[in-house]
Design a protein around this motif. Structure first.
Motif, short mmCIF file in Angstrom:
data_model
loop_
_atom_site.label_atom_id
_atom_site.label_comp_id
_atom_site.label_asym_id
_atom_site.label_seq_id
_atom_site.Cartn_x
_atom_site.Cartn_y
_atom_site.Cartn_z
N TYR A 113 -7.36 -1.12 6.60
CA TYR A 113 -6.87 -1.17 5.21
C TYR A 113 -5.92 -0.04 4.86
CZ TYR A 113 -11.06 1.74 5.41
OH TYR A 113 -12.00 2.66 5.80
N PRO A 143 -12.04 -7.71 2.07
CA PRO A 143 -12.11 -9.10 2.53
C PRO A 143 -13.48 -9.37 3.16
CG PRO A 143 -10.09 -8.02 3.31
CD PRO A 143 -10.92 -6.97 2.63
N PRO A 173 -4.57 -3.66 -1.07
CA PRO A 173 -3.81 -4.01 0.13
C PRO A 173 -2.61 -3.08 0.29
CG PRO A 173 -4.25 -5.96 -1.20
CD PRO A 173 -4.66 -4.77 -2.02
N LEU A 179 -4.02 -5.89 6.66
CA LEU A 179 -4.64 -6.53 5.49
C LEU A 179 -3.69 -6.67 4.31
CD1 LEU A 179 -8.18 -4.81 5.50
CD2 LEU A 179 -7.43 -6.88 6.68
N ASN A 201 -1.70 -8.89 3.32
CA ASN A 201 -1.67 -10.15 2.57
C ASN A 201 -3.00 -10.57 1.99
OD1 ASN A 201 1.07 -10.66 2.91
ND2 ASN A 201 0.70 -11.30 5.03
N LYS A 202 -3.99 -9.76 2.15
CA LYS A 202 -5.31 -10.11 1.63
C LYS A 202 -5.39 -9.81 0.14
CE LYS A 202 -7.13 -11.10 5.64
NZ LYS A 202 -7.33 -12.49 6.03
N GLN A 203 -6.37 -10.44 -0.49
CA GLN A 203 -6.59 -10.17 -1.91
C GLN A 203 -7.26 -8.79 -2.08
OE1 GLN A 203 -8.04 -13.32 -4.23
NE2 GLN A 203 -7.82 -11.96 -5.98
#
Ligand code: SAH
Ligand code: SF4
Length: 343
Positions: A66, A200, A229, A235, A237-239
């Motif tokens: 992260y 995530p 992010p 990571l 593109n992760k929420q």
């Protein structure tokens, strides 16, 4: 009135299912925040402790999925402040009225043990409390720094979900991180840990377990912040985590460990305007403003949106003072040792 919250506020304990239930239920949010604020006032008072954060190097050998400082990120310019620069920033902090400085960096042998000891001794000569946040080190290294005068150490567990921990921290060892925390406690550091919310695949039950873990090891300080992010990380593109979940987790922490120090984290402000002020009204009693120059703040890019990257140390503290006044909170004139440390 919610029965579980009532019990939590009086007994300062709940089990994992009960905590999960509170995290799931958003109808209790305002009551939770009120009770956390009351508990903060009763146990640690209205004073807010300011810690001057010196991010002295962004060089890191770890690869946390992260984090913008992970070693695989070749898109940032790495830096290390000289000893003289570190002392200079500590002097600035001292002159601005800070009683504590926090030396934080990526995990690396940026300075060897002898040099690090010298830096700590120089900071202690300025009559400041010294907090270190340098990652995982050996028992001997922690011991050397304690003997040189370091008072506190921050090492977040990040998540107690071992499967998730493994995925997020390549080549790192969960048991070793726990051992580090135990070593810090044994060496009588005022010990801080904490975790990320909204990672995530992180469940609410696992956040409940994070809270219980911090209670079990009886931390003196707990930093809880949302996952944000970060560009140039896997990571990206992760929420990201949402503000309310971070705030709720923090409020629950206050009720579980009423006399610890809890910072209103920078990550909270990064995802929510006035996030830190809100946090201070929901259980937090510490702020850690940055005292390093803009050019370094920008390069210390754990995640985007870290506040204050365009301000001087002077402007930052002025703003903090103004904001504290608005919510009737005072700035502590003491070192701000955690009340939990003496218990
Ligand atoms: N290298 C040291 C200290 C610097 S990192 C260590 O890892 O302990 C400080 C904290 O920044 C970490 O504990 C982590 O919780 C937080 N952090 C890193 N990347 C983040 C991100 N993308 N969003 C939110 N917090 C992050
Ligand atoms: Fe390095 Fe800390 Fe970032 Fe992990 S969280 S990559 S150890 S700076």
């Amino acid at each position: 009135m919610n029965k579980l919250l009532e019990k939590l506020q009086t007994e300062h304990k709940l089990d994992c299912d009960e905590l999960t239930h509170l995290l799931e239920n958003d109808k209790i949010d305002s009551e939770l925040f009120e009770r956390a604020d009351e508990t903060r006032k009763k146990f640690v008072g209205d004073e807010v402790h300011l810690r001057g954060l010196i991010e002295f190097s962004n060089i890191c050998k770890r690869n946390c999925m992260y984090c913008g400082l992970r070693c695989d990120n070749k898109n940032i310019e790495r830096y290390r402040l000289s000893k003289e620069q570190i002392i200079q920033y500590a002097n600035i902090a001292k002159n601005l009225g800070y009683k504590t400085v926090v030396l934080q960096s990526g995990e690396a042998d940026t300075y060897n043990i002898e040099n690090m000891k010298q830096i700590i001794k120089n900071l202690k000569e300025l009559d400041l409390a010294v907090t270190l946040s340098l990652g995982e080190k050996t028992y001997e290294e922690y011991k050397a720094y304690k003997e040189a005068g370091a008072d506190r150490y921050l090492l977040r567990i990040e998540t107690t979900d071992q499967q998730l921990y493994k995925k997020l921290h390549p080549k790192m060892n969960f048991d070793n991180r726990i051992q580090c925390l135990k070593n810090l406690k044994e060496l009588r550091y005022e010990t801080g840990s904490g975790f990320l919310t909204g990672l995530p695949n992180q469940t609410l039950k696992s956040i409940a377990q994070d809270l219980l873990f911090l209670k079990e090891i009886n931390v003196d300080m707990a930093g809880i912040g949302p996952f944000i992010p970060s560009p140039n990380t896997p990571l990206y593109n992760k929420q990201g985590g949402n503000f309310m979940l971070a705030l709720k987790s923090m409020a629950l922490m206050r009720l579980l460990l009423p006399s610890i120090n809890i910072p209103a984290t920078t990550a909270m402000e990064a995802i929510c305007k006035n996030g830190q002020i809100k946090a201070l009204q929901c259980g937090a009693n510490v702020i850690m403003p940055n005292v390093t120059a803009k050019t370094y703040r920008e390069k210390y890019s754990l995640y985007p949106g870290k506040t204050g990257t365009d301000e001087t140390a002077q402007k930052t503290i002025n703003k903090v003072k103004e904001n504290l006044k608005k919510i009737n909170r005072t700035i502590s004139q003491s070192y701000g040792t955690s009340k939990n440390y003496f218990s």
